[in-house]
Design a protein around this motif. Structure first.
Motif, PDB file in Angstrom:
ATOM      1  N   LEU A   1      16.430   6.773  37.886  1.00 25.25           N
ATOM      2  CA  LEU A   1      17.719   6.152  37.550  1.00 25.25           C
ATOM      3  C   LEU A   1      17.944   4.888  38.362  1.00 25.25           C
ATOM      4  CD1 LEU A   1      19.914   9.360  37.241  1.00 25.25           C
ATOM      5  CD2 LEU A   1      19.193   7.846  35.387  1.00 25.25           C
ATOM      6  N   GLU A   2      17.611   4.940  39.636  1.00 25.80           N
ATOM      7  CA  GLU A   2      17.752   3.760  40.475  1.00 25.80           C
ATOM      8  C   GLU A   2      16.877   2.621  39.951  1.00 25.80           C
ATOM      9  OE1 GLU A   2      16.884   2.271  45.031  1.00 25.80           O
ATOM     10  OE2 GLU A   2      17.194   4.406  44.681  1.00 25.80           O
ATOM     11  N   SER A   3      15.673   2.951  39.503  1.00 21.85           N
ATOM     12  CA  SER A   3      14.775   1.932  38.954  1.00 21.85           C
ATOM     13  C   SER A   3      15.370   1.276  37.720  1.00 21.85           C
ATOM     14  CB  SER A   3      13.418   2.541  38.607  1.00 21.85           C
ATOM     15  OG  SER A   3      12.729   2.916  39.762  1.00 21.85           O
ATOM     16  N   LEU A   4      16.003   2.068  36.857  1.00 23.52           N
ATOM     17  CA  LEU A   4      16.622   1.510  35.646  1.00 23.52           C
ATOM     18  C   LEU A   4      17.718   0.517  35.995  1.00 23.52           C
ATOM     19  CD1 LEU A   4      16.881   4.745  33.465  1.00 23.52           C
ATOM     20  CD2 LEU A   4      15.137   2.950  33.362  1.00 23.52           C
ATOM     21  N   VAL A   5      18.498   0.845  37.014  1.00 18.98           N
ATOM     22  CA  VAL A   5      19.577  -0.047  37.450  1.00 18.98           C
ATOM     23  C   VAL A   5      18.998  -1.304  38.092  1.00 18.98           C
ATOM     24  CG1 VAL A   5      21.541  -0.282  39.028  1.00 18.98           C
ATOM     25  CG2 VAL A   5      21.233   1.836  37.723  1.00 18.98           C
ATOM     26  N   VAL A   6      18.014  -1.131  38.964  1.00 14.44           N
ATOM     27  CA  VAL A   6      17.406  -2.268  39.666  1.00 14.44           C
ATOM     28  C   VAL A   6      16.755  -3.225  38.671  1.00 14.44           C
ATOM     29  CG1 VAL A   6      15.528  -2.912  41.238  1.00 14.44           C
ATOM     30  CG2 VAL A   6      17.121  -1.102  41.865  1.00 14.44           C
ATOM     31  N   ILE A   7      16.071  -2.689  37.665  1.00 17.78           N
ATOM     32  CA  ILE A   7      15.419  -3.548  36.670  1.00 17.78           C
ATOM     33  C   ILE A   7      16.464  -4.343  35.888  1.00 17.78           C
ATOM     34  CG2 ILE A   7      14.104  -3.538  34.507  1.00 17.78           C
ATOM     35  CD1 ILE A   7      12.400  -1.275  35.835  1.00 17.78           C
ATOM     36  N   PHE A   8      17.569  -3.710  35.512  1.00 16.63           N
ATOM     37  CA  PHE A   8      18.634  -4.431  34.813  1.00 16.63           C
ATOM     38  C   PHE A   8      19.083  -5.639  35.641  1.00 16.63           C
ATOM     39  CE2 PHE A   8      23.136  -5.296  34.046  1.00 16.63           C
ATOM     40  CZ  PHE A   8      23.167  -5.460  32.674  1.00 16.63           C
ATOM     41  N   HIS A   9      19.356  -5.399  36.927  1.00 15.94           N
ATOM     42  CA  HIS A   9      19.884  -6.472  37.775  1.00 15.94           C
ATOM     43  C   HIS A   9      18.816  -7.475  38.206  1.00 15.94           C
ATOM     44  CE1 HIS A   9      23.957  -5.085  37.815  1.00 15.94           C
ATOM     45  NE2 HIS A   9      23.514  -3.858  38.002  1.00 15.94           N
ATOM     46  N   LYS A  10      17.564  -7.107  38.080  1.00 17.59           N
ATOM     47  CA  LYS A  10      16.471  -8.049  38.334  1.00 17.59           C
ATOM     48  C   LYS A  10      16.513  -9.200  37.319  1.00 17.59           C
ATOM     49  CE  LYS A  10      11.389  -8.121  38.294  1.00 17.59           C
ATOM     50  NZ  LYS A  10      10.186  -7.272  38.157  1.00 17.59           N
ATOM     51  N   TYR A  11      16.953  -8.896  36.100  1.00 13.51           N
ATOM     52  CA  TYR A  11      16.960  -9.895  35.031  1.00 13.51           C
ATOM     53  C   TYR A  11      18.352 -10.436  34.709  1.00 13.51           C
ATOM     54  CZ  TYR A  11      12.135  -8.611  34.352  1.00 13.51           C
ATOM     55  OH  TYR A  11      10.792  -8.403  34.553  1.00 13.51           O
ATOM     56  N   SER A  12      19.397  -9.662  34.971  1.00 17.89           N
ATOM     57  CA  SER A  12      20.757 -10.109  34.616  1.00 17.89           C
ATOM     58  C   SER A  12      21.223 -11.203  35.561  1.00 17.89           C
ATOM     59  CB  SER A  12      21.730  -8.925  34.667  1.00 17.89           C
ATOM     60  OG  SER A  12      21.896  -8.476  35.993  1.00 17.89           O
ATOM     61  N   GLY A  13      22.078 -12.066  35.042  1.00 17.19           N
ATOM     62  CA  GLY A  13      22.729 -13.065  35.872  1.00 17.19           C
ATOM     63  C   GLY A  13      21.936 -14.312  36.177  1.00 17.19           C
TER      64      GLY A  13
END
Length: 92
Positions: free
Chosen positions: A9-21
């Motif tokens: 779950l942490e990986s899913l969140v980290v990957i999202f924020h790796k690309y967002s913004g």
């Protein structure tokens, strides 16, 4: 020590924020950011074309704001998980 599920779950969140913004809102994925995520994080030999990624994003973008928020991203990952489960059932 986090469980395997918690790490996933942490990986899913980290990957999202790796690309967002990288373009505008840090809490959403633009079309370009989503395309980069898809091309870099899904390493299977059968890559989606840019056209297919745009179509997928349009389908996922429930509020039609031309960006994917975290909930829309998680909905996508849920669909991918269901597909993977269905595919694995043939081998079990």
């Amino acid at each position: 020590m986090p469980s395997t599920l918690e790490e996933a779950l942490e990986s899913l969140v980290v990957i999202f924020h790796k690309y967002s913004g990288k373009e505008g809102n840090k809490s959403t994925l633009s079309k370009r950011e989503f395309k980069n995520l898809m091309q870099n994080e899904f390493t299977s030999e059968q890559k989606l074309s840019s056209k297919d990624i745009r179509k997928l994003m349009d389908e996922l973008d429930v509020d039609q704001d031309q960006e994917l928020n975290f909930q829309e991203y998680i909905t996508f990952l849920g669909q991918v998980a269901i597909f993977c489960n269905d595919s694995l059932q043939a081998f079990l």
